[in-house]
Structure formats: C-alpha cells, structure tokens
Scaffold this motif. Structure first.
Motif, PDB file in Angstrom:
ATOM      1  N   ASN A   1       0.846  -1.113   0.033  1.00 44.32           N
ATOM      2  CA  ASN A   1       0.025  -0.073  -0.020  1.00 44.32           C
ATOM      3  C   ASN A   1       0.710   1.086   0.156  1.00 44.32           C
TER       4      ASN A   1
ATOM      5  N   ASP B   1      -7.268  -4.637  -5.256  1.00 45.55           N
ATOM      6  CA  ASP B   1      -8.748  -4.126  -5.932  1.00 45.55           C
ATOM      7  C   ASP B   1      -9.065  -5.210  -6.814  1.00 45.55           C
TER       8      ASP B   1
ATOM      9  N   SER C   1      -1.904  -1.404  -4.980  1.00 46.75           N
ATOM     10  CA  SER C   1      -0.867  -1.197  -6.336  1.00 46.75           C
ATOM     11  C   SER C   1      -1.493  -2.275  -7.238  1.00 46.75           C
TER      12      SER C   1
ATOM     13  N   TYR D   1       0.243   5.890  -0.055  1.00 44.78           N
ATOM     14  CA  TYR D   1      -0.616   7.084   0.161  1.00 44.78           C
ATOM     15  C   TYR D   1      -0.491   7.801  -0.850  1.00 44.78           C
ATOM     16  N   ASP D   2      -1.647   8.373  -1.481  1.00 42.19           N
ATOM     17  CA  ASP D   2      -1.433   9.260  -2.738  1.00 42.19           C
ATOM     18  C   ASP D   2      -1.057  11.052  -1.913  1.00 42.19           C
TER      19      ASP D   2
ATOM     20  N   THR E   1      -4.832  -4.368  -9.437  1.00 38.89           N
ATOM     21  CA  THR E   1      -6.219  -4.618  -9.659  1.00 38.89           C
ATOM     22  C   THR E   1      -6.303  -5.977 -10.240  1.00 38.89           C
TER      23      THR E   1
ATOM     24  N   GLU F   1      -4.889   9.538   0.937  1.00 33.18           N
ATOM     25  CA  GLU F   1      -5.474   8.457   1.031  1.00 33.18           C
ATOM     26  C   GLU F   1      -4.622   6.987   0.569  1.00 33.18           C
ATOM     27  N   GLU F   2      -4.975   6.052   1.384  1.00 38.06           N
ATOM     28  CA  GLU F   2      -4.181   4.716   1.128  1.00 38.06           C
ATOM     29  C   GLU F   2      -4.726   3.990  -0.167  1.00 38.06           C
ATOM     30  N   ARG F   3      -3.697   3.874  -0.999  1.00 40.43           N
ATOM     31  CA  ARG F   3      -4.141   3.043  -2.222  1.00 40.43           C
ATOM     32  C   ARG F   3      -3.375   1.581  -2.256  1.00 40.43           C
TER      33      ARG F   3
END
Length: 139
Positions: free
Chosen positions: A62, A122, A73, A64-65, A75, A69-71
């Motif tokens: 993970n 995701d 990597s 942070y943008d 999908t 916000e935690e994103r």
C-alpha cells in the motif's frame, strides 16, 4: 526492431509469516503453491507468479497518494458484474476483509480486499479486451 515489455510476470508481496500467508492465498483465493521455504513462497495465481516474501513488520504494498488516501497497487480483473458480485460474496463468506462494491465513475464496478498483512488489493469487473480475446474461451 523495437522491443517492448510484454507482460508482468511476477509480483512480490511482503508478508510477515510465509507459512500462514501462503495457506491464506491457497485456501481462500485459490492460488497454487509451487515453492515454499522460510523466506518466500511462490504462487501461481491470476495468470502470473506471485512471490510472498518474508518482510519486516508493518510492510505492505500500500501507498498514500498526495491527498493522504491509502491506495492499492494491484487490480485483479473478473469477467463482468455478475462475476464481481459472486467473488465479493465468496470473499465475504470466507471472512476476507472486503469493501463494498463501488461505482467509481468509470466503466464497471470495483471492490477492495485485504490479505493477512493488510496488503490492499482491488477487483474490477471489466476484463481486459486483449486478455479476453486471447485467453478466454466462449462458454
């Protein structure tokens, strides 16, 4: 001749316990274990090789943008909304930590899920047309 990158072959995921994590991926996500030792496990999963690598505590994929916000990597793709809803239900029944199915303003729907170490992933309902054309056979 122009060379280009053709595919992502391997993804490395930090985990705190290789044994527990590899069992989680195999038993809950259907990954196939091809190798395991104390420091790593190699899984065949989602058309690539996934290495679970023993890492220090509190490591994850993970990030942070700029807005904090935690994103995620990675999908994963499934073939359609029905498939997304089915896998979301399956993950929920298996008590995998999942988010709600979301409309993010682009085609398809998504939801997030987490592994044992809090790695955030995701799932998207839109399978890549190129992948679908080359690898998915008609039912």
């Amino acid at each position: 001749m122009k060379q280009t990158l053709l595919r992502v072959g391997t993804t490395y995921i930090p985990v705190s316990n290789v044994k527990l994590s590899s069992e989680w991926y195999v038993n809950l996500l259907g990954a196939e274990l091809s190798y395991k030792d104390e420091d790593k496990a190699i899984l065949n999963f989602a058309n690539q090789s996934i290495f679970l690598v023993r890492s220090k505590e509190n490591q994850s994929l993970n990030f942070y943008d700029i807005y904090g916000e935690e994103r995620f990597s990675i999908t994963f793709e499934v073939d359609g909304l029905n498939a997304l809803e089915a896998i979301h239900k399956d993950f929920t029944e298996k008590q995998i930590r999942v988010g709600e199915i979301e409309d993010r303003g682009h085609p398809g729907r998504n939801f997030i899920f987490y592994d044992l170490d809090g790695n955030k992933f995701d799932v998207w309902s839109e399978l890549s047309p190129v992948f679908k054309e080359k690898y998915v056979t008609s039912q």
